[in-house]
Motif scaffolding. Structure first.
Motif, PDB file in Angstrom:
ATOM      1  N   LYS A  85       0.836  -1.206   0.000  1.00 53.32           N
ATOM      2  CA  LYS A  85       0.000   0.000   0.000  1.00 53.32           C
ATOM      3  C   LYS A  85       0.873   1.258   0.000  1.00 53.32           C
ATOM      4  O   LYS A  85       0.610   2.216  -0.739  1.00 53.32           O
ATOM      5  CB  LYS A  85      -0.925  -0.014   1.218  1.00 53.32           C
ATOM      6  CG  LYS A  85      -1.798   1.224   1.376  1.00 53.32           C
ATOM      7  CD  LYS A  85      -2.820   1.362   0.269  1.00 53.32           C
ATOM      8  CE  LYS A  85      -3.820   2.480   0.586  1.00 53.32           C
ATOM      9  NZ  LYS A  85      -4.703   2.771  -0.558  1.00 53.32           N
ATOM     10  N   ILE A  86       1.913   1.253   0.819  1.00 52.46           N
ATOM     11  CA  ILE A  86       2.838   2.391   0.858  1.00 52.46           C
ATOM     12  C   ILE A  86       3.493   2.581  -0.507  1.00 52.46           C
ATOM     13  O   ILE A  86       3.618   3.702  -1.008  1.00 52.46           O
ATOM     14  CB  ILE A  86       3.904   2.188   1.964  1.00 52.46           C
ATOM     15  CG1 ILE A  86       3.263   2.352   3.353  1.00 52.46           C
ATOM     16  CG2 ILE A  86       5.057   3.184   1.805  1.00 52.46           C
ATOM     17  CD1 ILE A  86       4.169   1.956   4.507  1.00 52.46           C
ATOM     18  N   GLY A  87       3.890   1.472  -1.139  1.00 52.76           N
ATOM     19  CA  GLY A  87       4.513   1.536  -2.457  1.00 52.76           C
ATOM     20  C   GLY A  87       3.603   2.152  -3.500  1.00 52.76           C
ATOM     21  O   GLY A  87       4.042   2.976  -4.328  1.00 52.76           O
ATOM     22  N   ILE A  88       2.330   1.788  -3.477  1.00 54.33           N
ATOM     23  CA  ILE A  88       1.350   2.322  -4.431  1.00 54.33           C
ATOM     24  C   ILE A  88       1.152   3.823  -4.207  1.00 54.33           C
ATOM     25  O   ILE A  88       1.168   4.622  -5.151  1.00 54.33           O
ATOM     26  CB  ILE A  88       0.002   1.575  -4.292  1.00 54.33           C
ATOM     27  CG1 ILE A  88       0.154   0.127  -4.769  1.00 54.33           C
ATOM     28  CG2 ILE A  88      -1.099   2.294  -5.069  1.00 54.33           C
ATOM     29  CD1 ILE A  88      -1.027  -0.758  -4.419  1.00 54.33           C
ATOM     30  N   GLU A  89       0.966   4.216  -2.960  1.00 56.91           N
ATOM     31  CA  GLU A  89       0.660   5.613  -2.649  1.00 56.91           C
ATOM     32  C   GLU A  89       1.847   6.547  -2.892  1.00 56.91           C
ATOM     33  O   GLU A  89       1.679   7.653  -3.398  1.00 56.91           O
ATOM     34  CB  GLU A  89       0.185   5.733  -1.192  1.00 56.91           C
ATOM     35  CG  GLU A  89      -1.144   5.050  -0.905  1.00 56.91           C
ATOM     36  CD  GLU A  89      -2.302   5.658  -1.685  1.00 56.91           C
ATOM     37  OE1 GLU A  89      -2.279   6.873  -1.964  1.00 56.91           O
ATOM     38  OE2 GLU A  89      -3.247   4.909  -2.007  1.00 56.91           O
TER      39      GLU A  89
END
Length: 275
Positions: A138-142
């Motif tokens: 999720k952090i990578g996507i955001e």
């Protein structure tokens, strides 16, 4: 004596109150905010260095051995209460979390520049989070859309992983994991503990206050057998030598102490002495 985590100076002042006129107290801290708390006492020396280098800097002051060493691990109250330092889940601030503001690695770099697999390892090992893989993804996507710059940004990104009623606990685990990585806290603790037996004089004492299981396990194991993993070599009788001997049982705060200082609720004090 040595107070390796000077902070606000409370422990150092208490030690000085018990110290004779010929005694000497050395304290360590890399935080400039802590250096402001310098104590005006001829018996006191504040060393603005990381306590992982305790032996080196005591040697520079001509000290070979000491009678007692105190370590109060984790984040100081001042660091938690300073929103701009980014340590607390309660305030919005930059993703920083550096105990030494001169350190090149901050929480911003960990969150925005670590590979997802590295982030997963940090969250899993240092935060003991079951959803570390999904959180890292999720952090990578955001962050691909825009940098995650503040503590509020990070909380918003991970909102979906906060079960109702347990938001604060999960957030605390996330912040703890990133903070430990930024400051290399467990490696610093290991480096420090390995130097203690040589630094302590005979009957000298080590007192360590820890606030989470990762720290406490390292301290407990080192006091028990002088190692952080595995088991020591035993002689033909099953005995093995240890550099330190445990003194009493682990001490935890009572209800009255917790009432006056809620941050003490997770504190564990272990004491050992050099035989």
């Amino acid at each position: 004596y040595v107070d390796v985590t000077f902070g606000g100076g409370g422990h150092s002042k208490a030690i000085l109150n018990q110290l004779g006129q010929s005694g000497k107290l050395f304290a360590f801290d890399t935080d400039p905010d802590a250096l402001i708390n310098q104590i005006d006492d001829a018996r006191f020396v504040l060393i603005p260095e990381n306590f992982r280098y305790i032996k080196r800097f005591l040697r520079l002051h001509g000290i070979q051995q000491v009678d007692g060493i105190l370590a109060d691990l984790g984040v100081s109250s001042h660091q938690f209460d300073a929103a701009e330092r980014g340590f607390s889940t309660r305030f919005e601030g930059k993703l920083d979390m550096r105990m030494n503001p001169e350190s090149p690695l901050s929480a911003y770099e960990v969150v925005n520049q670590y590979e997802e697999s590295q982030l997963e390892t940090v969250l899993s090992e240092y935060g003991e989070l079951n959803q570390a893989k999904a959180m890292s993804r999720k952090i990578g996507i955001e962050r691909a859309l825009k940098p995650i710059e503040t503590t509020a940004d990070l909380k918003k990104v991970l909102q979906a992983f906060m079960p109702k009623g347990r938001e604060n606990k999960v957030l605390a685990q996330v912040f703890q994991a990133i903070r430990i990585e930024v400051n290399q806290e467990l490696e610093v603790l290991k480096d420090f503990l390995l130097q203690v037996p040589e630094l302590l004089a005979e009957e000298g004492r080590l007192s360590v206050i820890s606030y989470h299981s990762l720290e406490d396990r390292l301290v407990k194991r080192f006091i028990r057998n002088g190692m952080f993993s595995g088991e020591p070599e035993r002689d033909i009788y099953g005995n093995f030598e240890v550099p330190l001997h445990k003194v009493g049982n682990m001490i935890v705060p009572n209800a009255a102490e917790i009432k006056t200082n809620s941050r003490a609720r997770s504190a564990k004090l272990r004491i050992a002495k050099k035989p």
